[in-house]
Scaffold this active site. Structure first.
Site, PDB file in Angstrom:
ATOM      1  CD  GLU A   1      43.699  32.966  33.049  1.00 39.22           C
ATOM      2  OE1 GLU A   1      43.790  33.666  32.014  1.00 39.22           O
ATOM      3  OE2 GLU A   1      43.374  31.774  33.017  1.00 39.22           O
TER       4      GLU A   1
ATOM      5  CB  CYS B   1      70.144  49.213  11.469  1.00 45.98           C
ATOM      6  SG  CYS B   1      71.747  49.451  12.244  1.00 45.98           S
ATOM      7  CD  GLU B   2      63.609  47.295  12.380  1.00 41.49           C
ATOM      8  OE1 GLU B   2      62.417  47.405  12.070  1.00 41.49           O
ATOM      9  OE2 GLU B   2      64.198  46.207  12.469  1.00 41.49           O
TER      10      GLU B   2
ATOM     11  CE1 TYR C   1      52.088  40.031  28.512  1.00 36.43           C
ATOM     12  CE2 TYR C   1      51.155  42.028  29.453  1.00 36.43           C
ATOM     13  CZ  TYR C   1      51.090  40.678  29.218  1.00 36.43           C
ATOM     14  OH  TYR C   1      50.024  39.951  29.689  1.00 36.43           O
TER      15      TYR C   1
HETATM   16  N1  LLP Z   1      45.100  35.308  30.514  1.00 39.66           N
HETATM   17  C1  LLP Z   1      45.235  35.045  29.203  1.00 39.66           C
HETATM   18  C2  LLP Z   1      44.616  33.854  28.662  1.00 39.66           C
HETATM   19  C3  LLP Z   1      45.962  35.929  28.382  1.00 39.66           C
HETATM   20  O1  LLP Z   1      46.076  35.669  27.083  1.00 39.66           O
HETATM   21  C4  LLP Z   1      46.557  37.089  28.948  1.00 39.66           C
HETATM   22  C5  LLP Z   1      47.339  38.014  28.120  1.00 39.66           C
HETATM   23  C6  LLP Z   1      46.412  37.300  30.325  1.00 39.66           C
HETATM   24  C7  LLP Z   1      45.664  36.395  31.079  1.00 39.66           C
HETATM   25  C8  LLP Z   1      47.012  38.478  31.032  1.00 39.66           C
HETATM   26  O2  LLP Z   1      46.509  39.690  30.582  1.00 39.66           O
HETATM   27  P1  LLP Z   1      46.928  41.053  31.344  1.00 39.66           P
HETATM   28  O3  LLP Z   1      46.315  41.009  32.710  1.00 39.66           O
HETATM   29  O4  LLP Z   1      48.401  41.084  31.399  1.00 39.66           O
HETATM   30  O5  LLP Z   1      46.367  42.110  30.496  1.00 39.66           O
HETATM   31  N2  LLP Z   1      52.254  41.839  24.798  1.00 39.66           N
HETATM   32  C9  LLP Z   1      51.082  42.659  24.965  1.00 39.66           C
HETATM   33  C10 LLP Z   1      50.063  42.026  25.864  1.00 39.66           C
HETATM   34  C11 LLP Z   1      49.644  40.623  25.442  1.00 39.66           C
HETATM   35  C12 LLP Z   1      48.628  39.986  26.361  1.00 39.66           C
HETATM   36  C13 LLP Z   1      48.418  38.564  26.015  1.00 39.66           C
HETATM   37  N3  LLP Z   1      47.552  37.835  26.879  1.00 39.66           N
HETATM   38  C14 LLP Z   1      51.504  44.046  25.457  1.00 39.66           C
HETATM   39  O6  LLP Z   1      52.690  44.298  25.617  1.00 39.66           O
HETATM   40  O7  LLP Z   1      50.659  44.904  25.654  1.00 39.66           O
END
Ligand code: LLP
Length: 421
Positions: free
Chosen positions: A275, A346-347, A375
């Site tokens: 994933e 404004c922060e 993200y």
């Molecule tokens: N599978 C599951 C169950 C997940 O919770 C996530 C990410 C992924 C796959 C994908 O992970 P990746 O390959 O993208 O690392 N907002 C944060 C990242 C949050 C990730 C949440 N879960 C940021 O901007 O770094």
């Protein structure tokens, strides 16, 4: 590698000058490269070509339907975590049998939606959730395919807020209780246990935590099979990191990761799912902003941009680094400068970078945030009543707005004022 390069002194998105897009849609905006998205998907797909597999794009990282359609048409599955994501993936033409449903708190409405629309599997995260799915599926007269997400108690050695595989994290069931929970699953009506799921965190720049987690999953597969369960599918999650700072060492590549998967679980005869989100979409997108002012502070210079923390929250939320470069290529020996790069919100937390060395920039100049495809847009908000910024997709020499900028009226007219006011 991505397709945002300087050519003839100007930053291009594939074959399109970024400044041309800015002139057409205004700033700030996100722009994605189709070639980069497809390239990254293909790297994962090829890395697992030694066996039966499906690469399910973690659409939480970038969920515009144009991106989903592009990847879906290339054969990607989707990892979804809400009814909204499920609906979006289906609207983009992704078939239900390529969609896996993850997440720690699926509601019965979401379960019903996915069961009636078609689903590859649910990744179950707790006993109450499992009982709820059993009840929903039984009432609908269908069987829900499930894996159970185990928490392997492995430290992913990443940012505290995005590590998910340690004992105290809210995710999965403790691997030590797997035997008991799989036995419960086998006894409940309406469920068919098909495999194991694990995801230990995001932005991992070292393969060792993956190795530890996948080795535990391999051991568990053997144990559960000995206990009579048919384990035919392993969902190994996402999490492979990207190089946010070009100057730093590059993290492992999808090929290394695919090899590690083969070494740890390749002999089990299971279908493999992964994933990945960030590694597919992260370097496939940039955020383009204009400089509103260059302000002289008491002891520093502020670069005040028209993008803010509501458009890209990662620096404020995780202390994340994004390379920020001028859209006009700096000439060799260009005047260097050091800025605190901020937005108009404004922060003080609305700061993208402190004491950042970069070529000098003037008011009106365009800058680009690299590695903003994952993200970025998906975590944006309308804080300070700043409209969500447009998203643009480039393919070769053509570009299209794939999410327009709302007008102030669009935003304001969503509020309703009660009659009694
Ligand atoms: N599978 C599951 C169950 C997940 O919770 C996530 C990410 C992924 C796959 C994908 O992970 P990746 O390959 O993208 O690392 N907002 C944060 C990242 C949050 C990730 C949440 N879960 C940021 O901007 O770094």
């Amino acid at each position: 590698m991505d397709h945002f390069l300087y050519r003839d002194g100007a930053l291009h998105a594939e074959d399109v000058p970024v400044a041309e897009i800015a002139a057409a849609v205004g700033t700030p905006f996100y722009v994605y490269s189709s070639a980069t998205l497809l390239r990254h998907f293909t790297l994962f797909d090829d890395a697992l070509s030694w066996g039966d597999h499906l690469v399910c794009f973690a659409m939480k990282s970038a969920s515009n339907q144009a991106i989903l359609k592009l990847l879906g048409d290339a054969g990607a599955g989707m990892d979804v975590v809400s009814g909204g994501e499920y609906a979006r993936a289906r609207a983009a033409g992704v078939p239900g049998d390529r969609i896996v449903f993850s997440g720690v708190g699926k509601t019965v409405d979401e379960m019903r939606m996915a069961l009636s629309g078609g689903i590859r599997q649910f990744n179950i995260e707790s006993e109450p959730e499992m009982r709820a799915l059993s009840a929903v599926a039984t009432a609908m007269g269908v069987t829900a395919p499930i894996t159970i997400r185990v928490n392997p108690d492995v430290d992913a050695k990443t940012n505290e807020k995005i590590a998910t595989g340690r004992k105290g994290d809210k995710f999965g069931i403790p691997i030590s209780r797997a035997s008991e929970v799989y036995a419960l699953a086998a006894s409940l009506p309406g469920l068919k246990v098909i495999g194991i799921d694990v995801h230990i965190g995001s932005q991992l720049t070292d393969l060792e935590p993956f190795r530890m987690a996948y080795t535990k999953v391999a051991d568990l597969t053997r144990q559960l099979r000995a206990e009579g369960h048919e384990i035919t599918r392993l969902d190994l999650g996402g999490g492979l990191g990207i190089p946010y700072e070009r100057s730093n060492l590059a993290p492992p590549l999808p090929t290394d990761y695919g090899e590690l998967i083969r070494e740890t679980v390749g002999d089990l005869g299971c279908e493999i799912e992964i994933e990945p989100g960030r590694l597919i979409s992260g370097n496939a997108g940039i955020l383009v902003a204009s400089t509103i002012y260059v302000k002289e502070g008491e002891d520093r210079q502020f670069l005040i941009l028209d993008a803010a923390m509501n458009d890209l929250i990662r620096p404020a939320m995780y202390g994340a680094h994004h390379d920020i470069i001028p859209v006009v290529e700096p000439t060799p020996g260009a005047e260097p400068a050091k800025y605190d790069i901020v937005g108009p919100v404004c922060e003080s937390g609305d700061t993208f970078a402190k004491h950042r060395d970069m070529p000098a920039v003037n008011a009106g100049d365009l800058v680009a945030f690299r590695s903003a495809g994952a993200y970025g847009a998906v975590m944006s908000s309308e804080y300070n009543t700043r409209p969500l910024i447009p998203e643009v997709l480039v393919q070769g020499d053509q570009f299209a707005v794939i999410r327009p900028r709302p007008t102030f009226d669009d935003i304001i007219n969503r509020d309703t004022i009660p009659e009694w006011l």
